[in-house]
Design a protein around this motif. Structure first.
Motif, PDB file in Angstrom:
ATOM      1  N   ASP A 163       0.826  -1.199   0.000  1.00 34.74           N
ATOM      2  CA  ASP A 163       0.000   0.000   0.000  1.00 34.74           C
ATOM      3  C   ASP A 163       0.867   1.259   0.000  1.00 34.74           C
ATOM      4  N   GLY A 164       0.498   2.241  -0.813  1.00 37.88           N
ATOM      5  CA  GLY A 164       1.211   3.507  -0.780  1.00 37.88           C
ATOM      6  C   GLY A 164       2.613   3.420  -1.335  1.00 37.88           C
ATOM      7  N   ASP A 165       3.506   4.245  -0.784  1.00 39.57           N
ATOM      8  CA  ASP A 165       4.860   4.387  -1.304  1.00 39.57           C
ATOM      9  C   ASP A 165       5.848   3.553  -0.508  1.00 39.57           C
ATOM     10  N   LEU A 166       6.175   2.385  -1.033  1.00 37.32           N
ATOM     11  CA  LEU A 166       7.133   1.498  -0.380  1.00 37.32           C
ATOM     12  C   LEU A 166       8.522   2.107  -0.308  1.00 37.32           C
ATOM     13  N   MET A 167       8.888   2.896  -1.322  1.00 36.38           N
ATOM     14  CA  MET A 167      10.263   3.369  -1.443  1.00 36.38           C
ATOM     15  C   MET A 167      10.509   4.762  -0.886  1.00 36.38           C
ATOM     16  N   ALA A 168       9.566   5.317  -0.148  1.00 36.19           N
ATOM     17  CA  ALA A 168       9.769   6.647   0.444  1.00 36.19           C
ATOM     18  C   ALA A 168      10.993   6.622   1.361  1.00 36.19           C
ATOM     19  N   ASP A 169      11.913   7.561   1.134  1.00 34.06           N
ATOM     20  CA  ASP A 169      13.160   7.694   1.904  1.00 34.06           C
ATOM     21  C   ASP A 169      14.130   6.538   1.693  1.00 34.06           C
ATOM     22  N   VAL A 170      13.911   5.734   0.639  1.00 33.24           N
ATOM     23  CA  VAL A 170      14.791   4.589   0.379  1.00 33.24           C
ATOM     24  C   VAL A 170      15.779   4.955  -0.725  1.00 33.24           C
ATOM     25  N   ASN A 171      16.988   4.421  -0.624  1.00 35.81           N
ATOM     26  CA  ASN A 171      18.024   4.578  -1.639  1.00 35.81           C
ATOM     27  C   ASN A 171      17.437   4.304  -3.028  1.00 35.81           C
ATOM     28  N   THR A 172      17.614   5.243  -3.953  1.00 35.68           N
ATOM     29  CA  THR A 172      17.000   5.118  -5.285  1.00 35.68           C
ATOM     30  C   THR A 172      17.579   3.969  -6.102  1.00 35.68           C
ATOM     31  N   ASP A 173      18.736   3.447  -5.702  1.00 32.60           N
ATOM     32  CA  ASP A 173      19.335   2.315  -6.420  1.00 32.60           C
ATOM     33  C   ASP A 173      18.901   0.964  -5.850  1.00 32.60           C
ATOM     34  N   ALA A 174      18.068   0.989  -4.859  1.00 32.34           N
ATOM     35  CA  ALA A 174      17.629  -0.270  -4.246  1.00 32.34           C
ATOM     36  C   ALA A 174      16.794  -1.077  -5.239  1.00 32.34           C
ATOM     37  N   VAL A 175      16.936  -2.399  -5.174  1.00 29.18           N
ATOM     38  CA  VAL A 175      16.255  -3.299  -6.105  1.00 29.18           C
ATOM     39  C   VAL A 175      15.229  -4.144  -5.353  1.00 29.18           C
ATOM     40  N   ILE A 176      14.048  -4.308  -5.948  1.00 26.95           N
ATOM     41  CA  ILE A 176      13.040  -5.197  -5.374  1.00 26.95           C
ATOM     42  C   ILE A 176      13.265  -6.592  -5.948  1.00 26.95           C
ATOM     43  N   LYS A 177      13.380  -7.579  -5.061  1.00 25.25           N
ATOM     44  CA  LYS A 177      13.535  -8.971  -5.484  1.00 25.25           C
ATOM     45  C   LYS A 177      12.224  -9.703  -5.197  1.00 25.25           C
ATOM     46  N   CYS A 178      11.671 -10.332  -6.224  1.00 24.43           N
ATOM     47  CA  CYS A 178      10.353 -10.953  -6.062  1.00 24.43           C
ATOM     48  C   CYS A 178      10.167 -12.111  -7.042  1.00 24.43           C
ATOM     49  N   GLU A 179       9.078 -12.840  -6.865  1.00 24.28           N
ATOM     50  CA  GLU A 179       8.767 -13.956  -7.747  1.00 24.28           C
ATOM     51  C   GLU A 179       7.928 -13.473  -8.923  1.00 24.28           C
ATOM     52  N   ALA A 180       8.061 -14.177 -10.034  1.00 21.82           N
ATOM     53  CA  ALA A 180       7.292 -13.827 -11.228  1.00 21.82           C
ATOM     54  C   ALA A 180       5.803 -13.997 -10.946  1.00 21.82           C
ATOM     55  N   GLY A 181       5.018 -13.034 -11.387  1.00 21.75           N
ATOM     56  CA  GLY A 181       3.570 -13.110 -11.207  1.00 21.75           C
ATOM     57  C   GLY A 181       3.082 -12.701  -9.832  1.00 21.75           C
ATOM     58  N   SER A 182       3.980 -12.248  -8.989  1.00 20.48           N
ATOM     59  CA  SER A 182       3.593 -11.871  -7.624  1.00 20.48           C
ATOM     60  C   SER A 182       3.070 -10.448  -7.575  1.00 20.48           C
ATOM     61  N   ALA A 183       2.435 -10.109  -6.450  1.00 18.74           N
ATOM     62  CA  ALA A 183       1.945  -8.744  -6.244  1.00 18.74           C
ATOM     63  C   ALA A 183       3.119  -7.772  -6.221  1.00 18.74           C
ATOM     64  N   ALA A 184       4.269  -8.229  -5.742  1.00 17.72           N
ATOM     65  CA  ALA A 184       5.455  -7.363  -5.688  1.00 17.72           C
ATOM     66  C   ALA A 184       5.942  -7.023  -7.092  1.00 17.72           C
ATOM     67  N   GLU A 185       5.905  -7.990  -8.005  1.00 13.00           N
ATOM     68  CA  GLU A 185       6.313  -7.710  -9.375  1.00 13.00           C
ATOM     69  C   GLU A 185       5.360  -6.702 -10.021  1.00 13.00           C
ATOM     70  N   ALA A 186       4.066  -6.915  -9.809  1.00 11.29           N
ATOM     71  CA  ALA A 186       3.079  -5.993 -10.370  1.00 11.29           C
ATOM     72  C   ALA A 186       3.287  -4.580  -9.819  1.00 11.29           C
ATOM     73  N   TYR A 187       3.608  -4.497  -8.538  1.00 11.14           N
ATOM     74  CA  TYR A 187       3.829  -3.193  -7.905  1.00 11.14           C
ATOM     75  C   TYR A 187       5.062  -2.515  -8.505  1.00 11.14           C
ATOM     76  N   ALA A 188       6.137  -3.275  -8.668  1.00 11.22           N
ATOM     77  CA  ALA A 188       7.375  -2.716  -9.212  1.00 11.22           C
ATOM     78  C   ALA A 188       7.162  -2.198 -10.633  1.00 11.22           C
ATOM     79  N   LYS A 189       6.432  -2.933 -11.426  1.00 12.49           N
ATOM     80  CA  LYS A 189       6.149  -2.502 -12.796  1.00 12.49           C
ATOM     81  C   LYS A 189       5.303  -1.231 -12.799  1.00 12.49           C
ATOM     82  N   GLU A 190       4.278  -1.210 -11.955  1.00 16.58           N
ATOM     83  CA  GLU A 190       3.371  -0.062 -11.892  1.00 16.58           C
ATOM     84  C   GLU A 190       4.109   1.211 -11.489  1.00 16.58           C
ATOM     85  N   LYS A 191       5.040   1.092 -10.535  1.00 18.31           N
ATOM     86  CA  LYS A 191       5.748   2.261 -10.004  1.00 18.31           C
ATOM     87  C   LYS A 191       7.045   2.568 -10.765  1.00 18.31           C
ATOM     88  N   GLY A 192       7.387   1.721 -11.740  1.00 14.31           N
ATOM     89  CA  GLY A 192       8.616   1.943 -12.489  1.00 14.31           C
ATOM     90  C   GLY A 192       9.862   1.723 -11.663  1.00 14.31           C
TER      91      GLY A 192
END
Length: 277
Positions: free
Chosen positions: A241-270
């Motif tokens: 929900d909301g902004d996961l990356m607020a105040d987070v290092n801009t080079d940080a990478v999200i690691k997730c499984e294919a087809g997961s909610a995390a992947e969908a979130y990463a794609k949506e937020k660029g």
């Protein structure tokens, strides 16, 4: 005559018994003086036992206090607790504990609003909140954002039934001692019913398996975001929900499984992401 007298005298002298000296009296044994008896110890008066203190029940909000609330469903008689209205004659510094109500005027409280403690006379506790302990009734299912933002000294939160809570909005407990202490006791994660409310760790952050939700801005104001290099999110997470990356290092990478909610979130937020597993 003189000769006879001398003879008699000599005779008498010779037969005069030499007086036997008095036997030396053995001195009577000096009796050992009786031991001086130690004075009996004065018994200390028995300590007066303190009366057993009857535990004080949690100070639920007095019945003469009132509330602002928002009806969610008239049919189901459910409502959001908006504000605790504190009477003018109440000193906020005397209010250290609160038990939120489970019902208000016949409505069941299913959610706690962001402004529950935000107003001041006549109103609530904004800028003058001394509450250190709150009890959340078993009827509550969700929290809006920033609910306890004015309660910096809050260090105890009791959930009568944590399992009913399915949603917690951004920074609900941010700035409280309770959030920080809970995170440090749980490997850097403040969690309520499998919901990550805040993250107090950096580097390669791994969200615990079984987590179902990550609230918005979990790193904000925790001082850990700038040093985060990656966030691994399990497939059990169904909502970010909301902004996961607020105040987070801009080079940080999200690691997730294919087809997961995390992947969908990463794609949506660029966001940068990497498929694992």
């Amino acid at each position: 005559l003189c000769i006879l007298a001398m003879a008699v005298c000599l005779f008498a002298g010779c037969n005069k018994a030499t007086p036997t000296p008095d036997a030396t009296n053995t001195p009577e044994a000096t009796s050992t003086p009786e031991e001086t008896k130690k004075p009996e110890e004065t018994k200390k008066p028995e300590e007066t036992q303190k009366p057993v203190e009857t535990p004080t029940p949690p100070p639920s909000i007095p019945t003469e206090w009132d509330y602002e609330y928002e009806v969610v469903s008239e049919e189901n008689k459910t409502a959001i607790l908006r504000t605790i209205i504190v009477p003018e004659d109440v000193n906020n510094q005397d209010v250290k504990e609160l038990v939120f109500p489970s019902t208000i005027h016949g409505y069941t409280v299913i959610s706690i609003g962001w402004d529950v403690l935000s107003k001041i006379h006549v109103g609530g506790f904004k800028d003058d909140c001394w509450v250190s302990k709150v009890t959340i009734p078993a009827t509550v299912e969700s929290f809006e954002n920033d609910v306890f933002r004015t309660t910096g000294i809050l260090d105890t939160v009791i959930f009568e039934d944590e399992s009913k809570i399915t949603f917690i909005d951004d920074r609900c407990f941010r700035g409280t001692k309770w959030e920080e202490n809970t995170a440090y006791e749980n490997d850097g994660f403040c969690m309520v019913n499998n919901i990550v409310c805040a993250i107090y760790t950096d580097g390669d952050v791994v969200i615990p398996d079984g987590t179902t939700m990550i609230t918005g801005r979990p790193f904000q104001s925790t001082e850990y975001g700038p040093d985060v290099t990656s966030i691994t999110i399990p497939s059990s997470v169904k909502l970010i929900d909301g902004d996961l990356m607020a105040d987070v290092n801009t080079d940080a990478v999200i690691k997730c499984e294919a087809g997961s909610a995390a992947e969908a979130y990463a794609k949506e937020k660029g966001l940068k992401y990497e498929i694992i597993g």
